[in-house]
Design an enzyme around this catalytic site. Structure first.
Site: not given
Ligand code: FMN
Ligand code: FES
Lengths: 302, 262
Positions: A46, A99, A130
């Site tokens: 992001g 993103n 956010c």
């Molecule tokens: C450590 C971490 C950082 C993340 N940073 C962002 C981000 O910067 N922007 C965003 O849209 N989603 C962010 N996410 C969300 C993920 O992109 C994703 O939507 C979410 O983790 C669900 O998928 P998963 O269960 O496969 O992890 C983050 C997730 C994690 C675990």
């Protein structure tokens, strides 16, 4: 060999797998482990207008079948991302998705207007999960009117396909989804992390320095599948599904629920080579089940 | 950095009360690349419980035979799962990770300050330093009791070892700072252990204008730099706060960059 080409809302990919934002940095570390050109796409961390420090540590905690994070958008700002991070990814044949996040509606617009100059961007993904600082910290993504304003502003500032990434922390995700579609989003991505909390019983304080964190990983998969299903019934634009995918079979489940592509997030921490393994596993699964084109699976459970 | 399935050669308890375990792995490609101060991420279970890998400092590197050792203390679900693995089984290992200790060629008189499982990560550094016979090495180890002073037989014989235990069961009774001399003449001080110990070692070094490196621990999501979950608070040259990834820019940092929080 199954035809896995995915062409949705102006975003073309060789296969439907995208590594999720915040779970693959800007690709450098993963590129030491496998060829990023294997990926359908990569959604980078992001990005905000100015550099952000992020939240204080501890930022990470394990949960049953998942994890909590409160990284809080630590990133070097759009200028550094465009000049120092994205050029590295131009050597790979994969769809690079940026993103973006903001403190205010205007901030999203100011980032979006910089993007058409980037040589190798395939799409922009708006993180509307956010907090909106001007609105007392409430997330942009919980109010359909505000979500729509962000989407239409970004849409007016860039020619790139616009993906609206939705938060699950709402009563009715289809309401937000419909508002984003009406505002011109080309694609929807869901779900982001689920607002959660862990308390350390020894210190009697919240474990994460930020108090709350976002839950991700296998623990949220059924919730995510349900939301993809509901959203698929409510909109006609394509959906990128995510939340807890860790195997090719999990990915198939999202496609059947109505997603046209999918992202993998936290599993990249558990297994840094999950992405190439899921892509080949998906190909094998399709072969075994007589699926010639991945598109046959999209929404097939409805 | 690479991801491999390593064969477990040994996985055994080495201390009864303090719950320390030693795991020896066969991972030739990782052993070839690894340097002292780096760490591994071990996958305690193939399924999603526990979900995250566990960071483990490397305790011994034998590039010739392709063997690596780690020492861990039973602390939670991850280490409990690790402790149940049997000799001959395989385990997924990512490594080598992090920057490792850096050793200035001109450093001749050197002090190592360690405690807890941090002692384990100082061992390969001590062995590397001892390869140069012109070096004089002092090692100060501290812990709750003699059970907590691991690896002490493995340090190079020529190094002078000083031990402090809280219960007095080994060495002098008290903390490592019993041995912090008023005017140390070391060229460099290295420390790895509990935060209060590293903070004391860093203060001792920096107040005497001696360069100091500390190896930090933080909760890790990925261990290889992608999640930005493992950050520590550091100051840049202008004194501004910035967060650095312990797994990538660390785990070893110059002591003057670090803010120590307990
Ligand atoms: C450590 C971490 C950082 C993340 N940073 C962002 C981000 O910067 N922007 C965003 O849209 N989603 C962010 N996410 C969300 C993920 O992109 C994703 O939507 C979410 O983790 C669900 O998928 P998963 O269960 O496969 O992890 C983050 C997730 C994690 C675990
Ligand atoms: S543990 Fe993920 S960046 Fe360090």
């Amino acid at each position: 060999m199954t035809n896995m080409t995915t062409n949705i809302g102006g975003l073309k990919m060789k296969n439907p797998l995208i590594t999720a934002s915040g779970t693959c940095g800007y690709g450098r570390e993963m590129s030491e482990l496998f060829d990023l050109s294997l990926l359908g796409g990569i959604a980078v961390k992001g990005t905000t207008l100015e550099p952000r420090l992020g939240n204080p540590p501890p930022r990470i905690a394990e949960t049953p079948s998942g994890m909590l994070n409160s990284v809080g958008l630590q990133n070097p700002g759009i200028e550094a991302v465009l000049t120092k991070e994205l050029p590295f990814l131009s050597q790979f044949d994969t769809a690079v998705i940026l993103n973006i996040a903001g403190h205010s509606i205007e901030e999203y617009g100011l980032i979006a207007e910089r993007l058409d100059s980037a040589a190798n961007l395939a799409a922009v993904e708006i993180n509307i999960s956010c907090p909106n600082v001007k609105a007392g910290g409430m997330s942009f993504g919980v109010d359909p009117k505000v979500a729509a304003q962000v989407v239409s502003l970004v849409k007016s500032k860039t020619k790139l396909p616009v993906i609206a990434k939705l938060t699950p922390n709402v009563t009715d995700i289809t309401e937000i989804a419909k508002a984003c579609e009406a505002a011109g989003a080309d694609i929807l991505a869901l779900i982001n992390t689920v607002l959660s909390m862990i308390i350390d019983i020894e210190t009697r304080r919240p474990l994460l320095a930020n108090g709350f964190g976002g839950l991700s990983g296998p623990a949220i998969k059924p919730l995510a599948v349900r939301m993809v299903w509901q959203t698929a019934q409510a909109v006609s634009i394509p959906i990128i599904g995510m939340g807890g995918i860790s195997t090719a079979e999990d990915a198939v489940e999202f496609l059947l629920a109505g997603a046209s592509a999918f992202q993998i997030g936290s599993i990249n921490f558990h297994n840094p080579c999950a992405a190439p393994q899921i892509i080949s596993g998906l190909d094998r699964w399709c072969d075994d089940h007589g699926v010639k084109n991945i598109a046959e699976l999209i929404g097939a459970a409805h | 950095m690479l991801l491999t399935n390593a064969k477990i050669l040994t996985n055994k308890r080495i201390r009864c009360q303090a719950d320390f375990f030693l795991m020896e792995l066969s991972a030739p490609e990782i052993a070839r690349e690894a340097i002292p101060g780096q760490f591994l991420m071990l996958t305690p279970s193939e399924g999603d419980s526990p979900f995250l890998k566990r960071p483990m400092g490397i305790n011994a590197i034998d590039s010739g035979s392709g063997r690596l050792k780690v020492i861990y203390q039973l602390k939670g679900r991850g280490t409990a799962a690790l402790s149940k693995l049997r000799d001959g089984e395989t385990i997924e290992v990512l490594g080598p990770l992090g920057n490792g200790w850096s050793v200035p060629a001109e450093a001749k008189h050197i002090c190592l300050v360690g405690g807890g499982s941090g002692i384990a990560t100082l061992l390969p550094l001590a062995l590397l330093l001892a390869q140069d016979s012109s070096r004089q090495i002092d090692i100060i180890l501290g812990g709750k009791s003699s059970e907590h002073i691991i690896c002490r037989e493995d340090f190079p014989p020529k190094a002078q070892c000083m031990i402090a235990t809280e219960d007095g069961s080994l060495g002098r009774q008290g903390m490592v700072d019993l041995y912090f001399s008023a005017q140390p003449s070391y060229d460099i001080i290295y420390s790895c252990g509990p935060t209060p110990m590293m903070r004391k070692a860093a203060q001792w070094a920096l107040s005497n204008n001696i360069p100091c490196q500390v190896s930090l621990e933080e909760r890790m999501g990925c261990g290889y730099g992608v999640c930005v979950g493992c950050v520590c608070e550091t100051k840049d040259q202008q004194g501004h706060v910035c967060y650095k990834r312990v797994c990538k820019e660390g785990p070893v940092f110059p002591a003057e960059e670090v803010f120590f929080h307990d």
